[in-house]
Design an enzyme around this catalytic site. Structure first.
Site, PDB file in Angstrom:
ATOM      1  N   SER A  28       0.778  -1.220  -0.041  1.00  0.00           N
ATOM      2  CA  SER A  28      -0.111   0.094  -0.039  1.00  0.00           C
ATOM      3  C   SER A  28       0.764   1.152  -0.007  1.00  0.00           C
ATOM      4  O   SER A  28       1.645   1.520  -0.915  1.00  0.00           O
ATOM      5  CB  SER A  28      -0.835  -0.079   1.082  1.00  0.00           C
ATOM      6  OG  SER A  28      -1.868   1.014   1.140  1.00  0.00           O
ATOM      7  N   HIS A  29       0.780   2.009   1.062  1.00  0.00           N
ATOM      8  CA  HIS A  29       1.382   3.447   1.154  1.00  0.00           C
ATOM      9  C   HIS A  29       3.016   3.336   1.658  1.00  0.00           C
ATOM     10  O   HIS A  29       3.464   4.353   1.614  1.00  0.00           O
ATOM     11  CB  HIS A  29       0.481   4.130   2.105  1.00  0.00           C
ATOM     12  CG  HIS A  29       0.362   3.532   3.366  1.00  0.00           C
ATOM     13  ND1 HIS A  29      -0.464   2.498   3.590  1.00  0.00           N
ATOM     14  CD2 HIS A  29       0.737   3.766   4.662  1.00  0.00           C
ATOM     15  CE1 HIS A  29      -0.236   2.102   4.793  1.00  0.00           C
ATOM     16  NE2 HIS A  29       0.538   2.757   5.495  1.00  0.00           N
TER      17      HIS A  29
ATOM     18  N   ASP B  76      -3.027   6.159  -3.346  1.00  0.00           N
ATOM     19  CA  ASP B  76      -1.792   5.647  -2.788  1.00  0.00           C
ATOM     20  C   ASP B  76      -1.240   4.487  -3.706  1.00  0.00           C
ATOM     21  O   ASP B  76      -1.765   4.134  -4.622  1.00  0.00           O
ATOM     22  CB  ASP B  76      -2.130   4.973  -1.520  1.00  0.00           C
ATOM     23  CG  ASP B  76      -3.070   3.959  -1.524  1.00  0.00           C
ATOM     24  OD1 ASP B  76      -3.725   3.814  -2.189  1.00  0.00           O
ATOM     25  OD2 ASP B  76      -2.903   3.099  -0.284  1.00  0.00           O
TER      26      ASP B  76
ATOM     27  N   ASP C  37      -1.640   1.401  -3.710  1.00  0.00           N
ATOM     28  CA  ASP C  37      -2.312   0.333  -4.293  1.00  0.00           C
ATOM     29  C   ASP C  37      -3.772   0.842  -4.893  1.00  0.00           C
ATOM     30  O   ASP C  37      -4.553   0.086  -5.126  1.00  0.00           O
ATOM     31  CB  ASP C  37      -2.516  -0.946  -3.544  1.00  0.00           C
ATOM     32  CG  ASP C  37      -3.192  -0.528  -2.089  1.00  0.00           C
ATOM     33  OD1 ASP C  37      -3.140   0.563  -1.743  1.00  0.00           O
ATOM     34  OD2 ASP C  37      -3.936  -1.486  -1.664  1.00  0.00           O
TER      35      ASP C  37
ATOM     36  N   ASP D 128      -6.197   2.538  -2.972  1.00  0.00           N
ATOM     37  CA  ASP D 128      -7.418   2.514  -2.300  1.00  0.00           C
ATOM     38  C   ASP D 128      -7.630   3.504  -1.421  1.00  0.00           C
ATOM     39  O   ASP D 128      -8.525   3.825  -1.043  1.00  0.00           O
ATOM     40  CB  ASP D 128      -7.514   1.101  -1.460  1.00  0.00           C
ATOM     41  CG  ASP D 128      -6.034   0.787  -0.597  1.00  0.00           C
ATOM     42  OD1 ASP D 128      -5.228   1.655  -0.631  1.00  0.00           O
ATOM     43  OD2 ASP D 128      -6.299  -0.242   0.257  1.00  0.00           O
ATOM     44  N   ARG D 129      -6.607   4.378  -1.279  1.00  0.00           N
ATOM     45  CA  ARG D 129      -6.748   5.776  -0.652  1.00  0.00           C
ATOM     46  C   ARG D 129      -6.893   6.895  -1.528  1.00  0.00           C
ATOM     47  O   ARG D 129      -6.572   6.855  -2.817  1.00  0.00           O
ATOM     48  CB  ARG D 129      -5.507   5.935   0.273  1.00  0.00           C
ATOM     49  CG  ARG D 129      -5.157   4.791   1.303  1.00  0.00           C
ATOM     50  CD  ARG D 129      -4.159   5.374   2.209  1.00  0.00           C
ATOM     51  NE  ARG D 129      -3.846   4.233   3.175  1.00  0.00           N
ATOM     52  CZ  ARG D 129      -3.303   4.638   4.188  1.00  0.00           C
ATOM     53  NH1 ARG D 129      -2.600   5.767   4.556  1.00  0.00           N
ATOM     54  NH2 ARG D 129      -3.170   3.478   5.162  1.00  0.00           N
TER      55      ARG D 129
ATOM     56  N   LYS E   2     -11.689   0.013   0.302  1.00  0.00           N
ATOM     57  CA  LYS E   2     -11.866   1.490   0.046  1.00  0.00           C
ATOM     58  C   LYS E   2     -11.267   1.736  -1.348  1.00  0.00           C
ATOM     59  O   LYS E   2     -10.480   0.998  -2.150  1.00  0.00           O
ATOM     60  CB  LYS E   2     -10.885   2.116   1.225  1.00  0.00           C
ATOM     61  CG  LYS E   2      -9.538   1.603   1.309  1.00  0.00           C
ATOM     62  CD  LYS E   2      -8.884   2.333   2.496  1.00  0.00           C
ATOM     63  CE  LYS E   2      -7.580   2.097   2.764  1.00  0.00           C
ATOM     64  NZ  LYS E   2      -7.388   0.859   3.366  1.00  0.00           N
TER      65      LYS E   2
HETATM   66  C1  VG1 Z   1      -3.448   2.126   8.518  1.00  0.00           C
HETATM   67  C2  VG1 Z   1      -4.571   2.918   8.584  1.00  0.00           C
HETATM   68  C3  VG1 Z   1      -5.911   2.087   8.537  1.00  0.00           C
HETATM   69  C4  VG1 Z   1      -5.857   1.703   7.144  1.00  0.00           C
HETATM   70  C5  VG1 Z   1      -4.566   0.761   6.905  1.00  0.00           C
HETATM   71  C6  VG1 Z   1      -4.366  -0.040   5.557  1.00  0.00           C
HETATM   72  O1  VG1 Z   1      -3.288   1.144   9.416  1.00  0.00           O
HETATM   73  O2  VG1 Z   1      -4.356   3.791   9.795  1.00  0.00           O
HETATM   74  O3  VG1 Z   1      -6.945   3.100   8.556  1.00  0.00           O
HETATM   75  O4  VG1 Z   1      -6.911   0.873   6.902  1.00  0.00           O
HETATM   76  O5  VG1 Z   1      -3.513   1.509   6.970  1.00  0.00           O
HETATM   77  O6  VG1 Z   1      -4.607   0.804   4.655  1.00  0.00           O
HETATM   78  P1  VG1 Z   1      -2.258   1.106  10.881  1.00  0.00           P
HETATM   79  O7  VG1 Z   1      -2.659   0.088  11.524  1.00  0.00           O
HETATM   80  O8  VG1 Z   1      -0.843   1.489  10.111  1.00  0.00           O
HETATM   81  O9  VG1 Z   1      -2.799   2.516  11.529  1.00  0.00           O
HETATM   82  V1  VG1 Z   1      -3.784   0.502   3.046  1.00  0.00           V
HETATM   83  O10 VG1 Z   1      -4.129   1.740   2.170  1.00  0.00           O
HETATM   84  O11 VG1 Z   1      -2.440  -0.356   3.360  1.00  0.00           O
HETATM   85  O12 VG1 Z   1      -4.748  -0.764   2.416  1.00  0.00           O
HETATM   86 CO    CO Z   2      -3.788   1.360   0.214  1.00  0.00          CO
END
Ligand code: VG1
Ligand code: CO
Length: 549
Positions: free
Chosen positions: A119-120, A283, A285, A287-288, A382
């Site tokens: 992801s990010h 982001d 992947d 989803d954000r 998302k």
């Molecule tokens: C973070 C965010 C959470 C989100 C998760 C996955 O998790 O706070 O709201 O669902 O990333 O997002 P954490 O446990 O680091 O707070 V992503 O864009 O990986 O799919």
């Molecule tokens: Co993501």
């Protein structure tokens, strides 16, 4: 048919004990994933816990294009073949956004999907890699499934792989290896078609033709090809409306995280004299989403509330909303909209998997998280581009600026001043001790005063899924003050280096109150209370957070 070139092998392996999926799948530094059999063990564990086993199953695989993506896809293809998977849909070039994978699973009634993404988190040989399994509803595997995968990974003794040459995945087409049908599919078309069903593309086209300007920044991650197809080709935006649209293995060296710190190029543009009317980013992947107006940042908590308040403007929600949901640390702005609409608002733990059962049961239509995640019942993830289109759809109907839309919302519902302060890569032991100390204090906090603010309640959030009754405990420490102010403390479940402490701050100001303070000023007293109460500097060695959003 390529049967004669492939041979199924059973490889003896030893388990790793650190393959516990976090908030969103298994996420580790690339060097960890490059350990012998590390990826293979986890993939076999996923296959082994598929109900009835992998034989005859129909799956999809795609990734965010980061370093290791292409190699990992080859491994998964060969393991799927060896495990007797009936059909494997593979994203062309290996690139497919998380919401698009979710859509493909649902549209073709597949048994699940594998998403290769961190992801990010940053990518490249020194960055992170990740793998996540989604179930037949299109959503991230629920807790009982991730636990089963983890258990399996700790006992695994062997995996199956078809030994043979790599498959060509850059052109559409179908081939068959040892009875497994492999389909290289267009990553974008099905998704773009879905968006066209959900939103009023004609109205958005008219908005963009009227001189309204936009910039979408894909941060060199997965959404570039989607943005080109949707914003440029289907909606007629000029070429300069998309930036950093070519996916790169290291995301051009940046964090593919759409926030005020890591999407700085876009943020600077939006706060300059040359700012377009609308700015957005997604982001790694896809989803954000981050939404900006000219000289204006929309907090994700406000964004989901505003989308819900104006939902009827999108064809997808013409008949209204069934209900809404937000993660616990997300601001209560959405609750106020739900109340006005007369629908339920659910509060879930952080992470998209908890929304899945509410969506499946038809209890909610729209949901969101403070961490730049917004989505709805069209998929079970998302969805970044979806949120951008929703905003454009609303702006096309309202014909006002982003800032005016948000301010009008505050004047109607009041404003939930909101910010998240992250202390990244801190000492894990210090961070755990900070949390333990707070937990031990919970009983004595109600009635106490911190910085002149009176505590009304304090707990460690636990959740019972209203559909299947499953429980999630200790999901974040909440300190609730009189008049709806809150401080929430949580440790991240997606970081891969050290610990990340997240402090979420919120304060409500009614419509007739002071609505237009700068956010950090509006929260100043709460910020100082949050640091004092948790002794943040003492436990983390940091006097300031590393990221403020
Ligand atoms: C973070 C965010 C959470 C989100 C998760 C996955 O998790 O706070 O709201 O669902 O990333 O997002 P954490 O446990 O680091 O707070 V992503 O864009 O990986 O799919
Ligand atoms: Co993501």
């Amino acid at each position: 048919m390529l049967d004669s070139t492939y041979e199924v092998k059973e490889v003896t392996t030893t388990p790793y004990d650190d393959q516990k999926p976090g908030t969103s799948g298994l996420r580790k530094p690339v060097e960890v994933f490059e350990r012998p059999n590390y990826l293979e063990n986890f993939v076999q564990s996923i296959f082994d816990v598929l109900p009835g086993g992998p034989r005859g199953k129909r799956l999809v695989i795609g990734g965010d294009g980061r370093y290791l993506n292409r190699r990992a896809i080859q491994t998964v293809i060969k393991m799927a073949v060896a495990n007797g998977v009936e059909l494997l849909k593979v994203a062309c070039g290996g690139i497919m956004s998380t919401p698009a994978v979710s859509h493909i699973i649902r549209k073709y009634g597949l048994d699940g999907g594998i998403i290769l993404s961190a992801s990010h988190n940053p990518g490249g040989p020194k960055g992170d890699f990740g793998i996540k399994f989604n179930t037949p509803n299109g959503g991230p595997a629920p807790q009982k499934v991730t636990e089963a995968i983890y258990d399996r990974s700790r006992n695994i003794q062997r995996y199956l792989i078809a030994d043979g040459p790599d498959l060509e995945i850059d052109h559409l087409g179908t081939t068959e290896i040892l009875g497994t049908k492999i389909e290289i599919i267009d990553s974008v078309r099905d998704y773009a078609d879905l968006m066209e069903e959900l939103f009023d593309f004609e109205a958005i086209r008219a908005l963009l033709a009227s001189g309204f300007t936009m910039v979408f920044d894909a941060l060199h991650a997965v959404t570039g090809p989607y943005a080109r197809e949707i914003f440029i080709k289907r909606l007629g935006a000029p070429e300069e409306s998309i930036r950093n649209a070519i996916p790169l293995e290291d995301f051009g060296g940046g964090h593919p995280d759409p926030n005020l710190k890591y999407a700085k190029g876009l943020v600077d543009l939006m706060f300059s004299d040359d700012a377009p009317d609308f700015g957005a980013a997604s982001d790694g992947d896809g989803d954000r989403n981050m939404i900006l107006g000219r000289g204006f940042f929309v907090t994700p908590s406000d964004s989901v509330a505003i989308l819900a308040a104006h939902a009827g403007k999108a064809p997808a929600f013409r008949t209204g909303l069934k209900g809404v949901a937000r993660s616990m640390p997300t601001s209560c702005a959405l609750d106020r909209v739900a109340e006005a609409l007369g629908v339920a608002c659910y509060e879930t733990p952080t992470g998209w998997k908890f929304f899945g059962s509410l969506l499946d049961a038809g209890k909610i239509s729209i949901c969101g998280e403070e961490s730049f995640g917004t989505g709805a019942d069209h998929v079970r993830e998302k969805d970044g581009i979806w949120a951008v289109l929703f905003w454009l759809n609303i702006l096309a109907a309202e014909r006002c600026s982003v800032a005016d839309l948000v301010k009008a919302h505050w004047k109607r519902f009041g404003r939930n001043y909101y910010s998240r302060h992250d202390y990244e890569e801190v000492d894990p032991e210090g961070a755990s001790r900070l949390m333990e100390r707070l937990e031990a204090m919970l009983g004595e906090l109600p009635g106490a005063e911190i910085e002149g603010l009176a505590v009304s309640a304090a707990d460690n959030f636990s959740y019972v899924d209203p559909v299947d009754g499953s429980r999630a405990e200790r999901q974040g420490i909440r300190i609730i003050f009189h008049e709806g102010a809150r401080i929430v403390y949580r440790l991240s479940g997606t970081g891969t280096r050290g610990a990340t402490l997240r402090i979420y701050l919120e304060r409500y100001e009614p419509p007739e109150g002071e609505l237009f303070l700068e956010t950090q000023k509006g929260l100043a007293r709460l910020i100082s209370a949050s640091r004092q109460l948790a002794k943040v500097e003492e436990f983390t060695g940091r006097s300031e957070p590393s990221v403020i959003t």
